[in-house]
Design a protein around this motif. Structure first.
Motif, PDB file in Angstrom:
ATOM      1  N   VAL A  14       0.848  -1.189   0.000  1.00 10.88           N
ATOM      2  CA  VAL A  14       0.000   0.000   0.000  1.00 10.88           C
ATOM      3  C   VAL A  14       0.885   1.242   0.000  1.00 10.88           C
ATOM      4  CG1 VAL A  14      -1.886  -1.203   1.142  1.00 10.88           C
ATOM      5  CG2 VAL A  14      -0.230   0.027   2.517  1.00 10.88           C
ATOM      6  N   SER A  15       0.275   2.378  -0.252  1.00  8.70           N
ATOM      7  CA  SER A  15       1.004   3.645  -0.323  1.00  8.70           C
ATOM      8  C   SER A  15       1.587   4.014   1.040  1.00  8.70           C
ATOM      9  CB  SER A  15       0.051   4.748  -0.780  1.00  8.70           C
ATOM     10  OG  SER A  15       0.674   6.003  -0.679  1.00  8.70           O
ATOM     11  N   ARG A  17       1.767   6.834   2.163  1.00  6.03           N
ATOM     12  CA  ARG A  17       0.919   7.902   2.721  1.00  6.03           C
ATOM     13  C   ARG A  17      -0.152   7.346   3.648  1.00  6.03           C
ATOM     14  NH1 ARG A  17      -0.853  10.822  -2.659  1.00  6.03           N
ATOM     15  NH2 ARG A  17      -1.123   8.640  -3.119  1.00  6.03           N
ATOM     16  N   TYR A  18      -0.409   6.034   3.563  1.00  5.74           N
ATOM     17  CA  TYR A  18      -1.412   5.411   4.429  1.00  5.74           C
ATOM     18  C   TYR A  18      -0.989   5.476   5.900  1.00  5.74           C
ATOM     19  CZ  TYR A  18      -4.866   2.137   6.192  1.00  5.74           C
ATOM     20  OH  TYR A  18      -5.877   1.566   6.900  1.00  5.74           O
ATOM     21  N   GLU A  22      -3.287   5.811   9.461  1.00  7.05           N
ATOM     22  CA  GLU A  22      -3.094   4.980  10.649  1.00  7.05           C
ATOM     23  C   GLU A  22      -2.725   5.828  11.860  1.00  7.05           C
ATOM     24  OE1 GLU A  22      -3.264   1.594  11.546  1.00  7.05           O
ATOM     25  OE2 GLU A  22      -4.474   1.455   9.726  1.00  7.05           O
ATOM     26  N   VAL A  70       1.511  -0.623   8.585  1.00  6.29           N
ATOM     27  CA  VAL A  70       1.272  -0.284   7.179  1.00  6.29           C
ATOM     28  C   VAL A  70       2.186  -1.100   6.276  1.00  6.29           C
ATOM     29  CG1 VAL A  70       1.446   1.561   5.462  1.00  6.29           C
ATOM     30  CG2 VAL A  70       0.342   1.992   7.657  1.00  6.29           C
ATOM     31  N   ALA A 112      -8.225   9.585   4.396  1.00  5.60           N
ATOM     32  CA  ALA A 112      -7.675   8.934   3.200  1.00  5.60           C
ATOM     33  C   ALA A 112      -7.954   9.770   1.950  1.00  5.60           C
ATOM     34  CB  ALA A 112      -8.261   7.532   3.049  1.00  5.60           C
ATOM     35  N   LEU A 117      -6.095   8.728  -1.162  1.00  5.28           N
ATOM     36  CA  LEU A 117      -6.093   7.267  -1.027  1.00  5.28           C
ATOM     37  C   LEU A 117      -7.508   6.712  -0.993  1.00  5.28           C
ATOM     38  CD1 LEU A 117      -3.351   6.951   1.741  1.00  5.28           C
ATOM     39  CD2 LEU A 117      -3.075   6.670  -0.726  1.00  5.28           C
ATOM     40  N   GLU A 119      -9.703   2.586  -0.447  1.00  8.40           N
ATOM     41  CA  GLU A 119      -9.575   1.182  -0.073  1.00  8.40           C
ATOM     42  C   GLU A 119     -10.534   0.346  -0.907  1.00  8.40           C
ATOM     43  OE1 GLU A 119     -10.497   0.921   4.116  1.00  8.40           O
ATOM     44  OE2 GLU A 119     -12.627   0.721   3.723  1.00  8.40           O
ATOM     45  N   GLY A 135      -5.344   1.954   1.730  1.00  8.38           N
ATOM     46  CA  GLY A 135      -4.169   2.728   1.400  1.00  8.38           C
ATOM     47  C   GLY A 135      -3.698   2.670  -0.034  1.00  8.38           C
TER      48      GLY A 135
END
Length: 159
Positions: A14-15, A17-18, A22, A70, A112, A117, A119, A135
């Protein structure tokens, strides 16, 4: 078994940036935990301050482990199914056959969405599957959804 599925295979992650999502989630959880101890402190119960100390420790641990959580999320498209993994201490590896996918939903929460972002949430005939890939950059999530829908339709047609 899970280690055999994971080792030696290339996983899409996942990115980064996620981590922001979190961190915000962990911060809110920590604030709620700390806030839940306030009535006990105000009432003067003997466990009010120790409970606050425990809540603060849990909040700090959640914040510290967010980047690692993440990095533990990944997915891999195979010939017949999509593998999904997550977890640090308790690893979860789920294989979702393309032919069993009934709905693939793209969700965007407020944090997000601010980070660009989304999901992907998979709905299958088994209610307990509960696979969500968080993410993903919005464009990647839409492209993956379209690719998985096409694969799911072709596999169901072949049943």
């Amino acid at each position: 078994m899970a280690a055999a599925l994971i080792s030696g295979q290339e996983w899409s992650r996942v990115s980064p940036r996620y981590v922001g999502v979190e961190l915000v989630s962990s911060l809110i959880t920590g604030l709620v935990l700390c806030g839940a101890t306030v009535p006990f402190i105000v009432l003067g119960t003997w466990f009010g301050w120790p409970a606050l100390a425990v809540a603060i420790v849990v909040a700090v641990l959640l914040l510290a482990l967010a980047p690692r959580r993440v990095r533990a999320i990944g997915y891999r498209m195979r010939d017949d199914d999509l593998l999904f993994t997550r977890g640090i201490m308790f690893q979860r590896v789920v294989a979702v056959p393309y032919g069993r996918m009934q709905l693939i939903d793209v969700n965007r929460g407020p944090v997000a969405r601010a980070l660009g972002l989304a999901e992907l949430k998979f709905v299958t005939a088994a209610a307990s599957t509960g696979v969500t890939i968080p993410g993903l950059p919005e464009a990647e999530a839409a492209e993956l959804r379209d690719r998985l829908v096409a694969l799911a339709e072709s596999r169901r047609a072949g049943l």
